[in-house]
Motif scaffolding. Structure first.
Motif, PDB file in Angstrom:
ATOM      1  N   ALA A  17       0.826  -1.212   0.000  1.00 19.73           N
ATOM      2  CA  ALA A  17       0.000   0.000   0.000  1.00 19.73           C
ATOM      3  C   ALA A  17       0.860   1.262   0.000  1.00 19.73           C
ATOM      4  O   ALA A  17       0.456   2.290  -0.530  1.00 19.73           O
ATOM      5  CB  ALA A  17      -0.941   0.000   1.193  1.00 19.73           C
ATOM      6  N   GLY A  18       2.018   1.213   0.591  1.00 16.77           N
ATOM      7  CA  GLY A  18       2.870   2.393   0.640  1.00 16.77           C
ATOM      8  C   GLY A  18       3.461   2.753  -0.705  1.00 16.77           C
ATOM      9  O   GLY A  18       3.893   3.877  -0.913  1.00 16.77           O
ATOM     10  N   PRO A  21       0.566   5.076  -5.829  1.00 17.00           N
ATOM     11  CA  PRO A  21       0.586   6.526  -6.021  1.00 17.00           C
ATOM     12  C   PRO A  21      -0.411   7.196  -5.074  1.00 17.00           C
ATOM     13  O   PRO A  21      -1.502   6.686  -4.843  1.00 17.00           O
ATOM     14  CB  PRO A  21       0.156   6.711  -7.470  1.00 17.00           C
ATOM     15  N   ARG A  22      -0.033   8.325  -4.530  1.00 16.30           N
ATOM     16  CA  ARG A  22      -0.861   9.024  -3.537  1.00 16.30           C
ATOM     17  C   ARG A  22      -2.181   9.511  -4.133  1.00 16.30           C
ATOM     18  O   ARG A  22      -3.173   9.618  -3.429  1.00 16.30           O
ATOM     19  CB  ARG A  22      -0.100  10.209  -2.963  1.00 16.30           C
ATOM     20  N   LEU A  23      -2.209   9.807  -5.430  1.00 19.83           N
ATOM     21  CA  LEU A  23      -3.430  10.291  -6.052  1.00 19.83           C
ATOM     22  C   LEU A  23      -4.533   9.239  -6.006  1.00 19.83           C
ATOM     23  O   LEU A  23      -5.708   9.568  -5.848  1.00 19.83           O
ATOM     24  CB  LEU A  23      -3.156  10.716  -7.496  1.00 19.83           C
ATOM     25  N   LEU A  24      -4.157   7.969  -6.109  1.00 20.08           N
ATOM     26  CA  LEU A  24      -5.168   6.908  -6.054  1.00 20.08           C
ATOM     27  C   LEU A  24      -5.822   6.814  -4.681  1.00 20.08           C
ATOM     28  O   LEU A  24      -6.960   6.372  -4.566  1.00 20.08           O
ATOM     29  CB  LEU A  24      -4.537   5.569  -6.436  1.00 20.08           C
ATOM     30  N   ASP A  25      -5.114   7.241  -3.646  1.00 20.53           N
ATOM     31  CA  ASP A  25      -5.706   7.246  -2.308  1.00 20.53           C
ATOM     32  C   ASP A  25      -6.787   8.314  -2.183  1.00 20.53           C
ATOM     33  O   ASP A  25      -7.602   8.267  -1.263  1.00 20.53           O
ATOM     34  CB  ASP A  25      -4.634   7.498  -1.244  1.00 20.53           C
ATOM     35  N   LEU A  26      -6.803   9.279  -3.082  1.00 18.45           N
ATOM     36  CA  LEU A  26      -7.780  10.361  -3.029  1.00 18.45           C
ATOM     37  C   LEU A  26      -9.003  10.119  -3.918  1.00 18.45           C
ATOM     38  O   LEU A  26     -10.029  10.760  -3.738  1.00 18.45           O
ATOM     39  CB  LEU A  26      -7.117  11.675  -3.441  1.00 18.45           C
ATOM     40  N   SER A  91      -5.574   5.118   5.516  1.00 21.11           N
ATOM     41  CA  SER A  91      -4.155   5.249   5.884  1.00 21.11           C
ATOM     42  C   SER A  91      -3.326   4.645   4.775  1.00 21.11           C
ATOM     43  O   SER A  91      -3.807   3.787   4.053  1.00 21.11           O
ATOM     44  CB  SER A  91      -3.885   4.516   7.183  1.00 21.11           C
ATOM     45  N   PRO A  92      -2.110   4.979   4.581  1.00 22.41           N
ATOM     46  CA  PRO A  92      -1.242   5.905   5.303  1.00 22.41           C
ATOM     47  C   PRO A  92      -1.449   7.344   4.871  1.00 22.41           C
ATOM     48  O   PRO A  92      -0.947   8.258   5.515  1.00 22.41           O
ATOM     49  CB  PRO A  92       0.159   5.444   4.941  1.00 22.41           C
ATOM     50  N   SER A  93      -2.204   7.579   3.817  1.00 25.35           N
ATOM     51  CA  SER A  93      -2.412   8.933   3.326  1.00 25.35           C
ATOM     52  C   SER A  93      -3.257   9.744   4.305  1.00 25.35           C
ATOM     53  O   SER A  93      -3.132  10.959   4.382  1.00 25.35           O
ATOM     54  CB  SER A  93      -3.089   8.876   1.957  1.00 25.35           C
ATOM     55  N   ARG A  94      -4.099   9.081   5.069  1.00 28.68           N
ATOM     56  CA  ARG A  94      -4.958   9.755   6.045  1.00 28.68           C
ATOM     57  C   ARG A  94      -4.156  10.381   7.177  1.00 28.68           C
ATOM     58  O   ARG A  94      -4.591  11.342   7.800  1.00 28.68           O
ATOM     59  CB  ARG A  94      -5.969   8.754   6.606  1.00 28.68           C
TER      60      ARG A  94
END
Length: 151
Positions: A17-18, A21-26, A91-94
């Motif tokens: 998960a780390g 890409p961070r955009l997919l977490d949004l 998480s981890p983006s949260r």
């Protein structure tokens, strides 16, 4: 090695998960926030214009009725959308305050920008400020509910 290797299978192992890409977490929070806000706004429009006003705008023409039947329900719709977006942000983006705020507030802000653009020349300073206040109150309430729910 052949592609039928027993310990590897056909597909490569999924990335941790780390490494995503961070955009997919949004994307999921944004989609949920927009969907929940639009469905809530549709429900409010049906209730206000079909049941309360009866397709006659003069029934909600006073300032008190405008606040009661238009602005407060709109703030609640933004609160629901912000809460849904914040609740689905994982998480981890949260854990990052900036990313969590972006995930929670971006759908409501984007929808409000669409409303501003759709009003065109009918947008006045007072309507801009009132709609901005509605947006801020709704987003703050939705984010506060998410924070209270998650401790």
């Amino acid at each position: 090695m052949s592609r039928f290797d027993a310990h590897r299978g056909y597909a490569p192992a999924p990335a941790p998960a780390g490494d995503r890409p961070r955009l997919l977490d949004l994307m999921l929070p944004w989609a949920a926030g927009i969907l929940v806000t639009l469905i809530a706004e549709l429900a409010v429009a049906v209730v206000v214009w079909d049941w309360v006003a009866g397709d006659d705008p003069s029934n909600v023409a006073s300032p008190a009725r405008t606040i009661l039947f238009l602005h407060l329900p709109s703030a609640l719709c933004f609160a629901f959308g912000t809460w849904a977006a914040a609740a689905l942000h994982r998480s981890p983006s949260r854990d990052s305050r900036v990313r969590h705020g972006l995930a929670a507030f971006a759908p409501a802000v984007a929808l409000q920008l669409v409303i501003y653009v759709s009003q065109g020349s009918d947008l006045t300073v007072i309507t801009f400020l009132v709609q901005l206040a509605v947006l801020l109150v709704g987003c703050a309430v939705g984010f506060l509910v998410d924070r209270l729910r998650n401790g």
